[in-house]
Design an enzyme around this catalytic site. Structure first.
Site, short mmCIF file in Angstrom:
data_model
loop_
_atom_site.label_atom_id
_atom_site.label_comp_id
_atom_site.label_asym_id
_atom_site.label_seq_id
_atom_site.Cartn_x
_atom_site.Cartn_y
_atom_site.Cartn_z
N SER A 16 0.84 -1.18 0.00
CA SER A 16 0.00 0.00 0.00
C SER A 16 0.89 1.25 0.00
O SER A 16 1.85 1.32 0.76
CB SER A 16 -0.89 -0.01 1.25
OG SER A 16 -1.67 1.16 1.30
N GLY A 19 2.74 2.98 -4.98
CA GLY A 19 2.55 3.79 -6.19
C GLY A 19 1.80 3.09 -7.31
O GLY A 19 1.79 3.56 -8.45
N SER A 88 -2.13 -7.73 -3.76
CA SER A 88 -1.89 -9.13 -4.14
C SER A 88 -0.60 -9.69 -3.53
O SER A 88 0.36 -9.94 -4.25
CB SER A 88 -1.91 -9.31 -5.66
OG SER A 88 -1.26 -8.28 -6.35
P1 ADP Z 1 -0.85 2.31 -4.05
O1 ADP Z 1 -1.86 2.36 -5.15
O2 ADP Z 1 0.32 1.41 -4.35
O3 ADP Z 1 -1.43 2.07 -2.70
P2 ADP Z 1 -0.74 5.15 -4.45
O4 ADP Z 1 -0.47 5.27 -5.92
O5 ADP Z 1 -2.13 5.34 -3.97
O6 ADP Z 1 -0.16 3.74 -3.93
O7 ADP Z 1 0.20 6.15 -3.64
C1 ADP Z 1 1.56 6.35 -3.95
C2 ADP Z 1 2.02 7.71 -3.41
O8 ADP Z 1 3.41 7.85 -3.68
C3 ADP Z 1 1.31 8.86 -4.10
O9 ADP Z 1 1.04 9.85 -3.14
C4 ADP Z 1 2.35 9.35 -5.10
O10 ADP Z 1 2.21 10.70 -5.40
C5 ADP Z 1 3.65 9.07 -4.36
N1 ADP Z 1 4.81 8.92 -5.22
C6 ADP Z 1 6.00 9.53 -5.03
N2 ADP Z 1 6.88 9.19 -5.98
C7 ADP Z 1 6.26 8.33 -6.80
C8 ADP Z 1 6.66 7.63 -7.99
N3 ADP Z 1 7.89 7.74 -8.49
N4 ADP Z 1 5.75 6.80 -8.56
C9 ADP Z 1 4.52 6.65 -8.04
N5 ADP Z 1 4.08 7.28 -6.93
C10 ADP Z 1 4.94 8.14 -6.31
#
Ligand code: ADP
Length: 185
Positions: A16, A19, A88
């Site tokens: 979680s 990203g 997963s």
């Molecule tokens: P997940 O879906 O895996 O739970 P999210 O996408 O909801 O995660 O959250 C990831 C967080 O990390 C977001 O706030 C995003 O802006 C931040 N973040 C920082 N750097 C990155 C990156 N390189 N790639 C993806 N997300 C990033």
């Protein structure tokens, strides 16, 4: 222009806050701009309908993934690109789904737990640490990382655009996404 699209499931796995959703959305935008047929199965949303009522035991998590995999398979074999973002955490069920679907790309969205916890996008780590949420992946529930993912996105080390472009390039190389028209000009 031919309209023949090869179906494929893009499976984003990771902790979680690693990203998965963010990369999926960036990639989705790029692909929609190219007119691809695609569908999204987001773990959080799926748990409100398709797999409503399931919990977080291994058995329930596996059932959650099996149902997502079932729908992904139907879509994939009908020429749709499916993007799944779901923690997963268990390797065996991911592999089971992969083997069933065949046209499957495993994308390991990887950032260290400390980083995910610091981001705490939804405030869930704080609640898990406080004991308000049980069986939270990475805290008191396992995450079995892929041993041989097709793509790994290190979101603590690379930018969002780098990660999304990496996936896009892979899809072009494998022929799931046609190269942009001007690329071959
Ligand atoms: P997940 O879906 O895996 O739970 P999210 O996408 O909801 O995660 O959250 C990831 C967080 O990390 C977001 O706030 C995003 O802006 C931040 N973040 C920082 N750097 C990155 C990156 N390189 N790639 C993806 N997300 C990033």
């Amino acid at each position: 222009m031919t309209n023949h699209q090869r179906g494929v499931t893009l499976w984003f796995t990771g902790l979680s806050g690693a990203g998965k959703t963010t990369i999926r959305m960036a990639l989705e935008q790029k692909l929609r701009n190219r007119g691809l047929k695609l569908e999204v199965l987001d773990g959080d949303i799926v748990r409100q309908n398709l797999t409503k009522g399931l919990g977080f035991s291994k058995e329930d998590r596996d059932e959650n993934i099996r149902r997502i995999g079932f729908v992904s398979n139907l879509l994939t074999r009908n020429g749709v690109m499916v993007m799944v973002s779901a923690i997963s955490p268990y390797r065996d069920i991911r592999d089971e789904v992969r083997n069933r679907i065949g046209d499957f790309v495993e994308i390991y969205v990887n950032a260290p737990l400390e980083i995910c916890e610091k981001r705490d996008v939804k405030g869930l780590y704080k609640r898990a640490r406080a004991g308000e949420i049980k069986q939270f992946t990475g805290i008191d529930d396992p995450y079995e990382h892929p041993l041989n993912p097709d793509i790994e996105c290190r979101t603590d080390l690379e930018s969002l655009d780098e990660s999304a472009e990496k996936v896009l390039k892979y899809l072009e190389e494998k022929g799931y996404v046609p190269a942009p028209a001007n690329a071959s000009a």
